[in-house]
Design a protein around this motif. Structure first.
Motif, mmCIF file in Angstrom:
data_model
loop_
_atom_site.group_PDB
_atom_site.id
_atom_site.type_symbol
_atom_site.label_atom_id
_atom_site.label_comp_id
_atom_site.label_asym_id
_atom_site.label_seq_id
_atom_site.Cartn_x
_atom_site.Cartn_y
_atom_site.Cartn_z
ATOM 1 N N VAL A 1 0.861 -1.171 0.000
ATOM 2 C CA VAL A 1 0.000 0.000 0.000
ATOM 3 C C VAL A 1 0.899 1.223 0.000
ATOM 4 N N THR B 1 -5.341 0.072 5.821
ATOM 5 C CA THR B 1 -5.255 -1.267 5.256
ATOM 6 C C THR B 1 -4.016 -1.976 5.800
ATOM 7 N N GLU C 1 -3.914 -7.879 -5.361
ATOM 8 C CA GLU C 1 -4.466 -6.517 -5.328
ATOM 9 C C GLU C 1 -3.799 -5.668 -6.393
ATOM 10 N N THR D 1 -8.196 -9.108 3.775
ATOM 11 C CA THR D 1 -7.801 -7.714 3.922
ATOM 12 C C THR D 1 -8.712 -6.824 3.088
ATOM 13 N N TYR E 1 -8.474 -3.653 1.406
ATOM 14 C CA TYR E 1 -7.571 -2.588 0.998
ATOM 15 C C TYR E 1 -8.316 -1.272 0.890
ATOM 16 N N TYR E 2 -7.651 -0.219 1.297
ATOM 17 C CA TYR E 2 -8.204 1.133 1.144
ATOM 18 C C TYR E 2 -9.607 1.251 1.725
#
Lengths: 299, 299
Positions: free
Chosen positions: B52, B60, B68, B219, B221-222
């Motif tokens: 990230v 995240t 991803e 997870t 993300y964001y």
């Protein structure tokens, strides 16, 4: 000799304590600096209560001293702004229901589209879309956003080179991963043709702090959340005029893109949105959205 | 005896090294745990490149192993979704310009309003507003949001008590501060009458991770950025039907409110939005927004 042999262990202990203490200090310093700079700033000092909610990860620096509110005050309280009457459009219930349905239908047609037509888009439409994004609320009305709209082909290409280079590194790094079983499929993921093709690239920067007239830094509370909200309005405004985009957060490209676009040090890249009409042969994955019951709870 | 007095310093050194090593380990652990739990999770491991962007503070968890993309893929690639043709509304340039202007005018009338009428609002309108928020893009199409809509008066009052108690602590703590020169003015800042009065309170939770069918964590993300974007759409949808709100991020109330509303451990409060018609005597600070030239750069 006897005195010496008695003193030696004492000296050894003292020496070891000194070395041990130095190691502890250096370990603390290292651990702190191994987190990113933003996080270092946010490490709460022990002697005051963190002013920003610990559940929120927005990179607002914790100061605990500023005149800030859990509400996003629309005024800088120091300025003691006049309050004026608020007048709003009021619709009959039936109209509200219809408007809410129509807006949902329209927004529900929005999709992330990677196939963008090179066809030019009127500049004034883009201006209005950015104006709309600028109506978002922000912590203490700091309006901590900068929208860099790129239509210059050379600059777009430079952006593409930076983004693709980083993406390729990211993908290649995972080559040994169990998820990665098809290189050619992955390749399409780091080739971002739309960065050259789209008539506009909108690079959204968050201002992590502002500069006061006296030259001091002004903390921008909740800047990442505020700018993300403004991106929500931006997406709505694009959809409203029939333009498409794909929400992207280019990995680790922020600093390079910031330098390329000559943005100041207080600005960090949050998102990159290629904008244009959809290509005539554009496709999107056939995904579904969660039904209302999966995203809403009524109490 | 001679052997012992020779060995003693050696033993002392060994002992000190062991203690020193333990101190270093514990210091590292302490430093890490003194940052908030979210940050601990984000501390990059040395042996892989953070997945990230380091410029983004979204919480995240950095894993570096998930499938991803910097783009927010609209599909879970594991599912290999079919791609379908994208069809969009295309407007003539003149219509686009008009639509972009009208939408801007409408959104520009939005203001954060603290004076909300108790008048009831049709439930179906709220449903459509939430549906609209649910059309936001999200990292890997995880749709990491839960909207808790509270109309029950008792629950609203409990929420008010929690929020006001925390706000009061926050304000009182700053009593010695140079900014604080008027207690009575401040008092109005921690009294949140609208939490009782507004017909609806919308509490927006971000899901920091999901649970896969096999019970493992997925997870998200964001997630904070994604949910903030969806709040942008929520604000647009409310404005579109003539309802008002004030964007608030109640300080440190997240855990208590999560328990009150019985939300699971993977959900964290991002925002609290009281929603209703504006009170007939509602006022707002007479603020201005930055002009286009201050928020947009064209290259």
């Amino acid at each position: 000799m006897v005195v010496l042999s008695v003193l030696t262990p004492v000296l050894a202990v003292v020496l070891c304590l000194v070395i041990g203490f130095m190691l502890v200090r250096s370990a603390q310093t290292e651990t702190t600096s191994s987190t990113s700079s933003g996080e270092t700033e946010r490490t709460p000092k022990a002697d005051f209560r963190p002013w920003v909610d610990q559940d929120l990860q927005d990179d607002t620096e914790i100061k605990g001293r500023e005149d800030e509110d859990g509400d996003w005050v629309d005024s800088n309280e120091e300025e003691e702004l006049l309050h004026v009457a608020y007048s709003a459009s009021v619709y009959p219930e039936e109209t509200m229901l219809e408007r809410s349905k129509d807006f949902y239908t329209q927004m529900n047609q929005r999709r992330s589209v990677r196939f963008i037509s090179p066809e030019p888009v009127p500049r004034e439409v883009i201006n209005n879309v950015i104006r709309t994004a600028g109506t978002a609320p922000s912590g203490a009305h700091t309006e901590p956003w900068t929208f860099v709209v790129v239509s210059d082909p050379e600059t777009k290409h430079q952006i593409r080179l930076i983004v693709e280079e980083e993406e390729e590194v990211n993908y290649r790094q995972r080559m040994g991963d169990k998820w990665v079983h098809d290189l050619s499929r992955l390749k399409t993921n780091w080739i971002k043709e739309y960065l050259d093709v789209a008539p506009y690239l909108i690079l959204v920067f968050k201002q992590t702090y502002g500069i006061l007239p006296n030259g001091k830094k002004r903390t921008h509370y909740y800047n990442e959340i505020s700018v993300s909200i403004s991106c929500g309005l931006l997406l709505a405004a694009l959809q409203n005029v029939g333009l498409v985009t794909v929400t992207s957060t280019p990995l680790n490209c922020g600093p390079q893109l910031r330098l390329l676009l000559k943005r100041p040090a207080n600005e960090k890249l949050l998102m990159l949105l290629p904008v244009g009409y959809p290509a005539s042969d554009a496709t999107v994955p056939d995904l579904k959205r969660k039904p209302l019951d999966d995203i809403m709870v009524h109490i």
